[in-house]
Design a protein around this motif. Structure first.
Motif, PDB file in Angstrom:
ATOM      1  N   PHE A  68       0.954  -1.395  -0.027  1.00  0.00           N
ATOM      2  CA  PHE A  68       0.068   0.111   0.003  1.00  0.00           C
ATOM      3  C   PHE A  68       0.740   1.141   0.001  1.00  0.00           C
ATOM      4  O   PHE A  68       0.758   2.149  -0.682  1.00  0.00           O
ATOM      5  CB  PHE A  68      -0.971  -0.005   1.407  1.00  0.00           C
ATOM      6  N   TRP A  69       1.786   1.379   0.766  1.00  0.00           N
ATOM      7  CA  TRP A  69       2.433   2.632   1.209  1.00  0.00           C
ATOM      8  C   TRP A  69       3.813   2.499   0.230  1.00  0.00           C
ATOM      9  O   TRP A  69       4.245   3.604  -0.236  1.00  0.00           O
ATOM     10  CB  TRP A  69       2.952   2.390   2.517  1.00  0.00           C
ATOM     11  N   GLY A  70       4.298   1.183  -0.095  1.00  0.00           N
ATOM     12  CA  GLY A  70       5.803   1.324  -1.056  1.00  0.00           C
ATOM     13  C   GLY A  70       5.315   1.308  -2.347  1.00  0.00           C
ATOM     14  O   GLY A  70       6.288   1.889  -3.263  1.00  0.00           O
ATOM     15  N   ASP A  71       4.265   0.871  -2.859  1.00  0.00           N
ATOM     16  CA  ASP A  71       3.828   0.937  -4.368  1.00  0.00           C
ATOM     17  C   ASP A  71       2.815   1.881  -4.552  1.00  0.00           C
ATOM     18  O   ASP A  71       3.090   2.511  -5.580  1.00  0.00           O
ATOM     19  CB  ASP A  71       3.545  -0.437  -4.732  1.00  0.00           C
ATOM     20  N   ILE A  72       1.586   1.444  -4.101  1.00  0.00           N
ATOM     21  CA  ILE A  72       0.401   2.340  -4.404  1.00  0.00           C
ATOM     22  C   ILE A  72       0.622   3.786  -4.161  1.00  0.00           C
ATOM     23  O   ILE A  72       0.172   4.669  -4.963  1.00  0.00           O
ATOM     24  CB  ILE A  72      -0.766   1.900  -3.810  1.00  0.00           C
ATOM     25  N   MET A  73       1.282   4.272  -3.170  1.00  0.00           N
ATOM     26  CA  MET A  73       1.495   5.620  -2.569  1.00  0.00           C
ATOM     27  C   MET A  73       2.647   6.228  -3.315  1.00  0.00           C
ATOM     28  O   MET A  73       2.842   7.415  -3.150  1.00  0.00           O
ATOM     29  CB  MET A  73       1.378   5.780  -1.014  1.00  0.00           C
ATOM     30  N   SER A  74       3.252   5.432  -4.380  1.00  0.00           N
ATOM     31  CA  SER A  74       4.416   5.798  -5.141  1.00  0.00           C
ATOM     32  C   SER A  74       3.801   6.154  -6.506  1.00  0.00           C
ATOM     33  O   SER A  74       2.658   5.869  -6.787  1.00  0.00           O
ATOM     34  CB  SER A  74       5.705   5.038  -4.951  1.00  0.00           C
ATOM     35  N   ASP A  75       4.723   6.064  -7.518  1.00  0.00           N
ATOM     36  CA  ASP A  75       4.345   6.245  -8.776  1.00  0.00           C
ATOM     37  C   ASP A  75       4.517   4.794  -9.462  1.00  0.00           C
ATOM     38  O   ASP A  75       4.344   4.952 -10.911  1.00  0.00           O
ATOM     39  CB  ASP A  75       4.867   7.557  -9.731  1.00  0.00           C
ATOM     40  N   ASP A  76       4.714   3.811  -8.948  1.00  0.00           N
ATOM     41  CA  ASP A  76       5.101   2.620  -9.896  1.00  0.00           C
ATOM     42  C   ASP A  76       3.903   1.587  -9.793  1.00  0.00           C
ATOM     43  O   ASP A  76       3.985   0.500 -10.048  1.00  0.00           O
ATOM     44  CB  ASP A  76       6.379   2.061  -9.143  1.00  0.00           C
ATOM     45  N   ALA A  77       2.688   2.019  -9.101  1.00  0.00           N
ATOM     46  CA  ALA A  77       1.540   1.179  -9.037  1.00  0.00           C
ATOM     47  C   ALA A  77       0.166   1.849  -8.860  1.00  0.00           C
ATOM     48  O   ALA A  77       0.358   3.330  -8.542  1.00  0.00           O
ATOM     49  CB  ALA A  77       1.603   0.142  -8.047  1.00  0.00           C
ATOM     50  N   GLU A  94      -3.844   6.953  -2.212  1.00  0.00           N
ATOM     51  CA  GLU A  94      -3.028   7.277  -3.267  1.00  0.00           C
ATOM     52  C   GLU A  94      -2.985   8.748  -3.962  1.00  0.00           C
ATOM     53  O   GLU A  94      -2.059   8.949  -4.373  1.00  0.00           O
ATOM     54  CB  GLU A  94      -3.551   6.104  -4.450  1.00  0.00           C
ATOM     55  N   ASN A  95      -3.914   9.291  -3.691  1.00  0.00           N
ATOM     56  CA  ASN A  95      -4.171  10.695  -4.046  1.00  0.00           C
ATOM     57  C   ASN A  95      -3.531  11.647  -3.017  1.00  0.00           C
ATOM     58  O   ASN A  95      -3.788  12.868  -3.466  1.00  0.00           O
ATOM     59  CB  ASN A  95      -5.307  10.945  -4.545  1.00  0.00           C
ATOM     60  N   PHE A  96      -3.178  11.057  -2.038  1.00  0.00           N
ATOM     61  CA  PHE A  96      -2.659  11.902  -0.848  1.00  0.00           C
ATOM     62  C   PHE A  96      -3.817  12.798  -0.374  1.00  0.00           C
ATOM     63  O   PHE A  96      -3.578  14.112   0.003  1.00  0.00           O
ATOM     64  CB  PHE A  96      -1.351  12.808  -1.382  1.00  0.00           C
ATOM     65  N   ASN A  97      -4.943  12.313  -0.429  1.00  0.00           N
ATOM     66  CA  ASN A  97      -6.119  13.053   0.180  1.00  0.00           C
ATOM     67  C   ASN A  97      -6.663  12.180   1.331  1.00  0.00           C
ATOM     68  O   ASN A  97      -7.812  12.370   1.863  1.00  0.00           O
ATOM     69  CB  ASN A  97      -7.302  13.243  -0.551  1.00  0.00           C
ATOM     70  N   GLY A  98      -5.855  11.097   1.725  1.00  0.00           N
ATOM     71  CA  GLY A  98      -6.329  10.061   2.902  1.00  0.00           C
ATOM     72  C   GLY A  98      -6.571  10.793   4.308  1.00  0.00           C
ATOM     73  O   GLY A  98      -5.833  11.728   4.639  1.00  0.00           O
ATOM     74  N   SER A  99      -7.630  10.277   5.059  1.00  0.00           N
ATOM     75  CA  SER A  99      -7.671  10.790   6.476  1.00  0.00           C
ATOM     76  C   SER A  99      -6.678  10.044   7.285  1.00  0.00           C
ATOM     77  O   SER A  99      -6.355   8.983   6.756  1.00  0.00           O
ATOM     78  CB  SER A  99      -9.075  10.525   6.812  1.00  0.00           C
ATOM     79  N   SER A 100      -6.405  10.450   8.539  1.00  0.00           N
ATOM     80  CA  SER A 100      -5.512   9.996   9.448  1.00  0.00           C
ATOM     81  C   SER A 100      -6.261   8.984  10.321  1.00  0.00           C
ATOM     82  O   SER A 100      -5.664   8.177  11.100  1.00  0.00           O
ATOM     83  CB  SER A 100      -5.070  11.093  10.404  1.00  0.00           C
ATOM     84  N   ASN A 101      -7.652   8.722  10.321  1.00  0.00           N
ATOM     85  CA  ASN A 101      -8.220   7.821  11.013  1.00  0.00           C
ATOM     86  C   ASN A 101      -8.825   6.578  10.117  1.00  0.00           C
ATOM     87  O   ASN A 101      -9.696   5.991  10.651  1.00  0.00           O
ATOM     88  CB  ASN A 101      -9.515   8.285  11.553  1.00  0.00           C
ATOM     89  N   THR A 102      -8.292   6.405   9.077  1.00  0.00           N
ATOM     90  CA  THR A 102      -8.580   5.171   8.178  1.00  0.00           C
ATOM     91  C   THR A 102      -8.121   3.698   8.910  1.00  0.00           C
ATOM     92  O   THR A 102      -7.003   3.660   9.403  1.00  0.00           O
ATOM     93  CB  THR A 102      -7.730   5.325   6.922  1.00  0.00           C
TER      94      THR A 102
END
Length: 214
Positions: A68-77, A94-102
């Motif tokens: 989730f963090w190393g691939d989807i939140m980067s530009d390689d997936a 992924e779009n850097f709009n996520g909330s802190s309580n997910t």
């Protein structure tokens, strides 16, 4: 009246017998407890194996997936799935709009601190065990690496986090956050100590290939 007195005396006698120590303090029905574990070489191996197990947590509880963090939140997936509503929280991250309580962040936090807890158990419970000293040193080194790995995951995602370097008592659960620099220093310290006692890959028997090596 005489019969009543006899009955009362019998009840007092039975009550006294019931309060005897050997009546109240029975051996546990289950075979393994914390009190009778951590005594043998096999127990030490089982303890560190439990720490290893946290490296493959996948559902804890919402889904602990490192990619989730190393691939989807980067530009390689990309998130993929059947649409935007398929794990929408992940799309927001992924779009850097996520909330802190997910739940996804909570799962990452929980999985890493579970790994730290199990490593701390090894580091506290294994040293007193009478066993092969080289194997003991290796097990403790593996536990230190696992603890460092989990702190690495935490500090790269959250910055400063509570520095849990021992098994916590209930009164210690509300720990303050350490600084990110303190966490990095602790990681370096654990890895430095671990590197002295970890075995080389060639020293592990085939059944143990895949363990952490020097």
């Amino acid at each position: 009246m005489k019969n009543i007195r006899l009955i009362l005396c019998a009840l007092v006698f039975l009550g006294a017998a019931a309060c005897q120590k050997d009546f109240l303090e029975k051996k546990p029905i289950v075979g393994v407890t914390e009190e009778n574990f951590y005594r043998t070489e096999e127990d030490a191996i089982a303890a560190v194996n439990a720490a290893y197990a946290t490296l493959q947590f996948q559902l804890s509880p919402a889904g602990h997936f490192r990619w989730f963090w190393g691939d989807i939140m980067s530009d390689d997936a990309t998130k993929g799935g059947s649409g935007d509503n398929d794990v929408n929280d992940l799309l927001q991250l992924e779009n850097f709009n996520g909330s802190s309580n997910t739940d996804l962040l909570e799962s990452e936090w929980s999985a890493n601190f579970e790994g730290i807890y199990r490593a701390n158990v090894v580091l506290e419970k294994v040293p007193p065990i009478v066993m092969d000293e080289n194997l003991k040193a290796r097990i403790l080194a593996e536990a230190r690496f696992i603890r460092a790995w989990n702190f690495y995951n935490l500090v790269t995602m959250f910055g400063g986090v509570p520095l849990v370097d021992h098994v916590l008592a209930p009164s210690e659960y509300d720990m303050p956050r350490a600084s990110a620099n303190e966490i990095w220093d602790f990681i370096e310290q654990d890895l430095d100590i671990a590197s002295r006692d970890l075995w080389k890959r060639s020293e592990y028997p085939p059944a143990d290939l895949g363990r952490i090596t020097q």
